[in-house]
Design a protein around this motif. Structure first.
Motif, short mmCIF file in Angstrom:
data_model
loop_
_atom_site.label_atom_id
_atom_site.label_comp_id
_atom_site.label_asym_id
_atom_site.label_seq_id
_atom_site.Cartn_x
_atom_site.Cartn_y
_atom_site.Cartn_z
N LEU A 114 0.82 -1.22 0.00
CA LEU A 114 0.00 0.00 0.00
C LEU A 114 0.85 1.27 0.00
O LEU A 114 0.38 2.33 -0.42
N ASN A 117 1.18 1.60 -3.67
CA ASN A 117 -0.08 1.68 -4.40
C ASN A 117 -1.21 1.72 -3.39
O ASN A 117 -1.59 0.68 -2.84
N ALA A 118 -1.72 2.92 -3.14
CA ALA A 118 -2.70 3.09 -2.06
C ALA A 118 -4.07 2.52 -2.40
O ALA A 118 -4.90 2.34 -1.52
N ASP A 119 -4.30 2.24 -3.68
CA ASP A 119 -5.63 1.75 -4.08
C ASP A 119 -5.48 0.59 -5.07
O ASP A 119 -5.88 0.70 -6.24
N ILE A 125 -3.13 -6.73 -5.68
CA ILE A 125 -2.88 -7.24 -4.33
C ILE A 125 -2.28 -8.65 -4.42
O ILE A 125 -1.29 -8.97 -3.76
N ARG A 147 -7.76 -5.03 0.74
CA ARG A 147 -8.60 -4.03 0.08
C ARG A 147 -9.31 -3.17 1.12
O ARG A 147 -9.39 -1.94 1.01
N ALA A 150 -6.86 -0.88 2.81
CA ALA A 150 -6.46 0.20 1.89
C ALA A 150 -7.48 1.32 1.93
O ALA A 150 -7.13 2.51 1.99
N ARG A 154 -6.62 5.05 3.26
CA ARG A 154 -6.74 6.24 2.39
C ARG A 154 -7.52 7.34 3.08
O ARG A 154 -7.31 8.52 2.84
#
Ligand code: FES
Ligand code: FES
Length: 164
Positions: A114, A117-119, A125, A147, A150, A154
């Protein structure tokens, strides 16, 4: 023996170590950080994953002397039982573990995933965790947990207690 200075879970340590001592054995046997398990000792399973200066690393493939001057975070440094890190909480709430042996490494690798890649998509994944093996869960709940974490992270998830 070489002397190392390393910060582990926010605490500074200074120790003389054998040059061949693996970081995972230093963490477990010297510092008592037994939350980081050894699953294979051959860099395959990912159970021993920690963060080294914030990046995931399999601590069975790192020498303790290589951690000299660096910061190590283990699963024990993320949160407490009552106030877990959002990733720890998500694994708990999504039933993303059975025997739990892979879980510390999964959580540490997922946090690093994460960071980059925060999303992530489910496929991202799965790709990001491909170095971490689980023999129990079939991975579906692990993907769901990452998920979920994440999304919370965020939004800057506040710490909250886990439901029993
Ligand atoms: S114990 Fe390190 S990868 Fe398996
Ligand atoms: S929960 Fe058993 S190996 Fe993953």
């Amino acid at each position: 023996m070489p002397r190392i200075r390393v910060e582990v879970d926010g605490v500074p340590y200074e120790d003389d170590v054998e040059p061949r001592l693996l970081l995972v054995h230093y963490l477990r046997d010297r510092l008592g950080k037994v939350g980081t398990p050894v699953g294979c000792d051959t860099s395959n399973c990912g159970a021993c994953t920690v963060l080294l200066d914030g990046l995931s690393a399999k601590s069975c493939s790192v020498l303790a002397v290589q951690a000299d001057g660096h910061e190590v975070t283990t699963v024990e440094g993320l949160g407490t039982g009552a106030r877990p890190h959002p990733m720890q909480r998500a694994f708990h709430e999504e039933h993303a573990l059975q025997c739990g042996y892979c879980t510390p490494g999964m959580i540490m690798a997922a946090i690093d995933l994460l960071r980059e890649n925060a999303d992530p998509s489910d496929e991202e994944i799965r790709d990001g965790l491909e170095g971490n093996l689980c023999r129990c869960t079939g991975y579906q709940n692990i993907v769901r947990a990452v998920r979920g974490a994440a999304g919370e992270m965020r939004q800057g998830a506040p710490e909250r207690e886990v439901s029993p």
